[in-house]
Design a protein around this motif. Sequence first.
Motif, mmCIF file in Angstrom:
data_model
loop_
_atom_site.group_PDB
_atom_site.id
_atom_site.type_symbol
_atom_site.label_atom_id
_atom_site.label_comp_id
_atom_site.label_asym_id
_atom_site.label_seq_id
_atom_site.Cartn_x
_atom_site.Cartn_y
_atom_site.Cartn_z
ATOM 1 N N TYR A 35 0.810 -1.217 0.000
ATOM 2 C CA TYR A 35 0.000 0.000 0.000
ATOM 3 C C TYR A 35 0.843 1.265 0.000
ATOM 4 N N ARG A 36 1.900 1.288 0.762
ATOM 5 C CA ARG A 36 2.722 2.497 0.902
ATOM 6 C C ARG A 36 3.292 2.978 -0.433
ATOM 7 N N TRP A 37 3.598 2.040 -1.324
ATOM 8 C CA TRP A 37 4.223 2.415 -2.586
ATOM 9 C C TRP A 37 3.240 2.522 -3.733
ATOM 10 N N GLU A 75 12.583 2.469 -2.953
ATOM 11 C CA GLU A 75 12.023 3.607 -2.230
ATOM 12 C C GLU A 75 13.175 4.217 -1.445
ATOM 13 N N SER A 93 13.648 3.974 2.838
ATOM 14 C CA SER A 93 13.893 2.648 3.415
ATOM 15 C C SER A 93 14.845 1.794 2.589
ATOM 16 N N ASN A 141 3.769 5.397 -5.831
ATOM 17 C CA ASN A 141 3.268 6.527 -5.065
ATOM 18 C C ASN A 141 4.020 7.773 -5.535
ATOM 19 N N LEU A 165 6.477 9.938 -3.070
ATOM 20 C CA LEU A 165 7.725 9.401 -2.536
ATOM 21 C C LEU A 165 8.872 9.595 -3.523
#
Length: 109
Positions: free
Chosen positions: A15-17, A55, A58, A79, A82
């Motif tokens: 989800y974050r990416w 990313e 991280s 995303n 980012l």
Amino acid sequence: MKGTNVGLTRVSMAYRWAGKGYLAGDAPVGSGPDAPDGRFKILNQPSVGRIVVLERTSMTVVAMARSTPAGIWRVRGLNPSLRYMVLGIDDRGLQNAAVQDWVLPAIED
């Protein structure tokens, strides 16, 4: 890395990416020497190679792609808020990797 295969691209579905952003190495628009050209190249010649997208914060690998013989590649579903590090890797091991750092994706229409 969990994800989906999209042509020659594998993108993490975490989800974050996930998002509507993309990174690409397209042929230049125009023929001038200053025309942007993000194709994968070895010794300044468009080539087949591996593209790895990390990313930036991280250093997690979020996508991998393979360029066409013309050096063109595209990674979708990122995303756009980012920053990423993009590695171009010569799998034959004849040249060192090329790196573009702190890259912000474009947004798909």
